[in-house]
Design an enzyme around this catalytic site. Structure first.
Site, PDB file in Angstrom:
ATOM      1  N   TRP A 201      11.511  25.490   7.921  1.00 13.49           N
ATOM      2  CA  TRP A 201      10.993  26.594   8.746  1.00 13.49           C
ATOM      3  C   TRP A 201      12.045  27.042   9.733  1.00 13.49           C
ATOM      4  O   TRP A 201      12.721  26.232  10.334  1.00 13.49           O
ATOM      5  CB  TRP A 201       9.787  26.153   9.579  1.00 13.49           C
ATOM      6  CG  TRP A 201       8.471  26.110   8.863  1.00 13.49           C
ATOM      7  CD1 TRP A 201       7.647  25.033   8.819  1.00 13.49           C
ATOM      8  CD2 TRP A 201       7.782  27.145   8.154  1.00 13.49           C
ATOM      9  NE1 TRP A 201       6.505  25.331   8.120  1.00 13.49           N
ATOM     10  CE2 TRP A 201       6.564  26.631   7.703  1.00 13.49           C
ATOM     11  CE3 TRP A 201       8.103  28.488   7.854  1.00 13.49           C
ATOM     12  CZ2 TRP A 201       5.646  27.393   6.949  1.00 13.49           C
ATOM     13  CZ3 TRP A 201       7.185  29.234   7.124  1.00 13.49           C
ATOM     14  CH2 TRP A 201       5.985  28.678   6.676  1.00 13.49           C
TER      15      TRP A 201
ATOM     16  N   LYS B 104      12.085   6.978  13.874  1.00 17.66           N
ATOM     17  CA  LYS B 104      12.562   7.646  12.657  1.00 17.66           C
ATOM     18  C   LYS B 104      13.895   8.354  12.927  1.00 17.66           C
ATOM     19  O   LYS B 104      14.777   8.371  12.067  1.00 17.66           O
ATOM     20  CB  LYS B 104      11.503   8.605  12.103  1.00 17.66           C
ATOM     21  CG  LYS B 104      10.239   7.897  11.606  1.00 17.66           C
ATOM     22  CD  LYS B 104      10.540   6.868  10.513  1.00 17.66           C
ATOM     23  CE  LYS B 104       9.289   6.247   9.917  1.00 17.66           C
ATOM     24  NZ  LYS B 104       9.581   5.241   8.878  1.00 17.66           N
TER      25      LYS B 104
ATOM     26  N   SER C 284       0.838  -1.203   0.000  1.00 14.60           N
ATOM     27  CA  SER C 284       0.000   0.000   0.000  1.00 14.60           C
ATOM     28  C   SER C 284       0.870   1.248   0.000  1.00 14.60           C
ATOM     29  O   SER C 284       2.092   1.162   0.154  1.00 14.60           O
ATOM     30  CB  SER C 284      -0.945   0.021   1.220  1.00 14.60           C
ATOM     31  OG  SER C 284      -0.221   0.271   2.397  1.00 14.60           O
ATOM     32  N   GLY C 285       0.225   2.372  -0.196  1.00 15.17           N
ATOM     33  CA  GLY C 285       0.873   3.678  -0.034  1.00 15.17           C
ATOM     34  C   GLY C 285       2.159   3.855  -0.829  1.00 15.17           C
ATOM     35  O   GLY C 285       2.251   3.517  -2.004  1.00 15.17           O
TER      36      GLY C 285
ATOM     37  N   TYR D 216       6.908   6.520  17.094  1.00 17.99           N
ATOM     38  CA  TYR D 216       7.190   6.738  15.671  1.00 17.99           C
ATOM     39  C   TYR D 216       8.347   7.731  15.514  1.00 17.99           C
ATOM     40  O   TYR D 216       9.302   7.493  14.775  1.00 17.99           O
ATOM     41  CB  TYR D 216       5.926   7.260  15.000  1.00 17.99           C
ATOM     42  CG  TYR D 216       6.028   7.470  13.512  1.00 17.99           C
ATOM     43  CD1 TYR D 216       5.968   6.391  12.635  1.00 17.99           C
ATOM     44  CD2 TYR D 216       6.161   8.751  12.973  1.00 17.99           C
ATOM     45  CE1 TYR D 216       6.036   6.583  11.252  1.00 17.99           C
ATOM     46  CE2 TYR D 216       6.234   8.948  11.603  1.00 17.99           C
ATOM     47  CZ  TYR D 216       6.165   7.871  10.750  1.00 17.99           C
ATOM     48  OH  TYR D 216       6.238   8.055   9.387  1.00 17.99           O
TER      49      TYR D 216
HETATM   50  N1  LIG Z   1       2.427   8.883   4.493  1.00 10.93           N
HETATM   51  C1  LIG Z   1       3.172   9.806   5.068  1.00 10.93           C
HETATM   52  O1  LIG Z   1       2.756  10.947   5.273  1.00 10.93           O
HETATM   53  C2  LIG Z   1       4.565   9.465   5.486  1.00 10.93           C
HETATM   54  C3  LIG Z   1       5.400  10.510   5.882  1.00 10.93           C
HETATM   55  C4  LIG Z   1       6.682  10.243   6.265  1.00 10.93           C
HETATM   56  C5  LIG Z   1       7.144   8.946   6.255  1.00 10.93           C
HETATM   57  N2  LIG Z   1       6.327   7.935   5.867  1.00 10.93           N
HETATM   58  C6  LIG Z   1       6.879   6.580   5.897  1.00 10.93           C
HETATM   59  O2  LIG Z   1       6.664   5.947   4.653  1.00 10.93           O
HETATM   60  C7  LIG Z   1       6.637   4.533   4.846  1.00 10.93           C
HETATM   61  C8  LIG Z   1       5.427   3.963   4.131  1.00 10.93           C
HETATM   62  O3  LIG Z   1       4.249   4.439   4.766  1.00 10.93           O
HETATM   63  P1  LIG Z   1       2.897   4.711   3.994  1.00 10.93           P
HETATM   64  O4  LIG Z   1       2.541   6.125   4.235  1.00 10.93           O
HETATM   65  O5  LIG Z   1       2.973   4.199   2.618  1.00 10.93           O
HETATM   66  O6  LIG Z   1       1.906   3.852   4.906  1.00 10.93           O
HETATM   67  P2  LIG Z   1       0.972   2.596   4.594  1.00 10.93           P
HETATM   68  O7  LIG Z   1       0.166   2.833   3.367  1.00 10.93           O
HETATM   69  O8  LIG Z   1       0.270   2.330   5.873  1.00 10.93           O
HETATM   70  O9  LIG Z   1       2.007   1.431   4.263  1.00 10.93           O
HETATM   71  C9  LIG Z   1       2.725   0.746   5.259  1.00 10.93           C
HETATM   72  C10 LIG Z   1       3.254  -0.535   4.663  1.00 10.93           C
HETATM   73  O10 LIG Z   1       4.015  -1.243   5.658  1.00 10.93           O
HETATM   74  C11 LIG Z   1       3.636  -2.606   5.619  1.00 10.93           C
HETATM   75  N3  LIG Z   1       3.847  -3.237   6.915  1.00 10.93           N
HETATM   76  C12 LIG Z   1       3.405  -2.809   8.135  1.00 10.93           C
HETATM   77  N4  LIG Z   1       3.762  -3.674   9.085  1.00 10.93           N
HETATM   78  C13 LIG Z   1       4.441  -4.675   8.455  1.00 10.93           C
HETATM   79  C14 LIG Z   1       5.044  -5.868   8.914  1.00 10.93           C
HETATM   80  N5  LIG Z   1       5.044  -6.223  10.213  1.00 10.93           N
HETATM   81  N6  LIG Z   1       5.657  -6.684   8.005  1.00 10.93           N
HETATM   82  C15 LIG Z   1       5.663  -6.335   6.690  1.00 10.93           C
HETATM   83  N7  LIG Z   1       5.117  -5.214   6.217  1.00 10.93           N
HETATM   84  C16 LIG Z   1       4.502  -4.394   7.088  1.00 10.93           C
HETATM   85  C17 LIG Z   1       2.148  -2.579   5.245  1.00 10.93           C
HETATM   86  O11 LIG Z   1       1.775  -3.800   4.620  1.00 10.93           O
HETATM   87  P3  LIG Z   1       0.898  -4.985   5.276  1.00 10.93           P
HETATM   88  O12 LIG Z   1      -0.099  -4.344   6.199  1.00 10.93           O
HETATM   89  O13 LIG Z   1       0.295  -5.653   4.074  1.00 10.93           O
HETATM   90  O14 LIG Z   1       1.906  -5.832   5.977  1.00 10.93           O
HETATM   91  C18 LIG Z   1       2.146  -1.470   4.202  1.00 10.93           C
HETATM   92  O15 LIG Z   1       2.469  -1.983   2.935  1.00 10.93           O
HETATM   93  C19 LIG Z   1       6.643   4.309   6.355  1.00 10.93           C
HETATM   94  O16 LIG Z   1       7.932   3.971   6.785  1.00 10.93           O
HETATM   95  C20 LIG Z   1       6.235   5.659   6.897  1.00 10.93           C
HETATM   96  O17 LIG Z   1       6.712   5.873   8.187  1.00 10.93           O
HETATM   97  C21 LIG Z   1       5.044   8.161   5.486  1.00 10.93           C
END
Ligand SMILES: NC(=O)c1ccc[n+]([C@@H]2O[C@H](COP(=O)([O-])OP(=O)(O)OC[C@H]3O[C@@H](n4cnc5c(N)ncnc54)[C@H](OP(=O)(O)O)[C@@H]3O)[C@@H](O)[C@H]2O)c1
Length: 262
Positions: free
Chosen positions: A262, A168, A22-23, A164
């Site tokens: 900022w 990070k 996802s994402g 979190y």
């Molecule tokens: N979205 C934002 O605003 C944002 C900002 C800064 C950083 N990030 C970072 O970007 C990365 C991706 O996040 P996202 O926003 O794309 O969120 P997301 O859509 O919730 O995706 C998270 C992914 O992690 C996988 N995951 C979670 N637990 C897992 C486990 N135990 N084993 C294997 N896979 C696991 C989930 O897959 P399953 O549930 O299928 O396992 C999913 O594919 C993260 O590290 C997040 O901290 C996101």
């Protein structure tokens, strides 16, 4: 154009993306495949990985969907063994899988803390260690790209996410440490710090979007005046994965609409 292909092309490279169900992980996997790489997809939701793998193979590269909880040593090791067996190695590791806790620090449970640390930090180390060992043995170098967050560098002023934020920050320190230790093996280790991007991680299912209250605050505090989109990260990812970034290591590239400025 030949020069662009030499700088940014990933043909014959083998990538592994965690959190590819996802994402951001879906966008990263598609982008790596579009640049020519074969891509291993790892996450727990098998059907999503299988469907993405079919889509990626239509681009003319190989894709291997591997369902695994990467916090579980046996599942993670078996996924890694399967990807090494099928593709012969991993040249580009994208440590993207992550979860966020929501809770004020005084109320966060030990279980919440441990879960976030297990996926966001411990699994990043264990994946990097296993793939790094393989890269060192094969002697061809490689790329490790860790997905951090702006809250690795500044406090989270939108949501209360103590675990979190701590993980990070840890990912960025680990990025620097691995970078200096493995530079001699031709392995670069870098991080990307995204700003706010609507995904399953922050979308409120009742609104089908980030909750309006939080969304407004995110936009107001982002100098570019908008949230990010997954595609905003493609350039940074491909750059760090590519020959063009061969002399870049130990750094965190913010793609955040100016949040950290900022
Ligand atoms: N979205 C934002 O605003 C944002 C900002 C800064 C950083 N990030 C970072 O970007 C990365 C991706 O996040 P996202 O926003 O794309 O969120 P997301 O859509 O919730 O995706 C998270 C992914 O992690 C996988 N995951 C979670 N637990 C897992 C486990 N135990 N084993 C294997 N896979 C696991 C989930 O897959 P399953 O549930 O299928 O396992 C999913 O594919 C993260 O590290 C997040 O901290 C996101």
């Amino acid at each position: 154009m030949k020069v662009l292909d030499e700088l940014f092309g990933l043909r014959a490279k083998r990538a592994l993306v965690t959190g590819a169900s996802s994402g951001l992980g879906v966008t990263f996997a598609r982008a790596l495949a579009s640049a020519g790489a074969d891509v291993v997809l790892v996450a727990r939701r098998k059907e999503r990985l299988e469907s993405l793998a079919r889509e990626i193979e239509a681009l003319g590269v190989r894709s291997l969907p591997l369902a695994a909880d990467i916090t579980d040593d046996a599942q993670r090791d078996s996924a890694l063994a399967e990807s090494f067996r099928a593709f012969g190695g991993v040249d580009i590791l994208v440590n993207n899988a992550g979860i966020a806790d929501l809770g004020q620090p005084e109320n966060l449970t030990a279980r919440q803390w441990e879960q976030v640390v297990a996926i966001n930090l411990t699994a990043v180390f264990k994946m990097s260690q296993a793939v790094g060992r393989d890269m060192i043995e094969r002697g061809q170098g490689g790329r490790i790209i860790n997905i951090s967050s702006v809250v690795g560098q500044v406090a989270n002023s939108i949501f209360s996410t103590p675990a979190y934020a701590a993980t990070k920050g840890g990912v960025e320190a680990l990025t620097r440490q691995l970078a200096i230790e493995w530079a001699k093996h031709g392995i670069t280790v870098n991080a990307i710090a995204p700003g706010w991007i609507p995904t399953e991680m922050n979308i409120d299912p009742r609104h089908g979007d980030v909750h309006p209250k939080y969304k407004q605050r995110m936009i107001e505090r982002t100098p570019m005046g908008r949230l990010g989109e997954p595609r905003d990260l493609i350039g940074a990812l491909i750059y760090l994965a590519s020959p063009a970034a061969g002399y870049v290591t130990g750094t965190t590239l913010a793609v955040d609409g100016g949040w950290l400025a900022w």
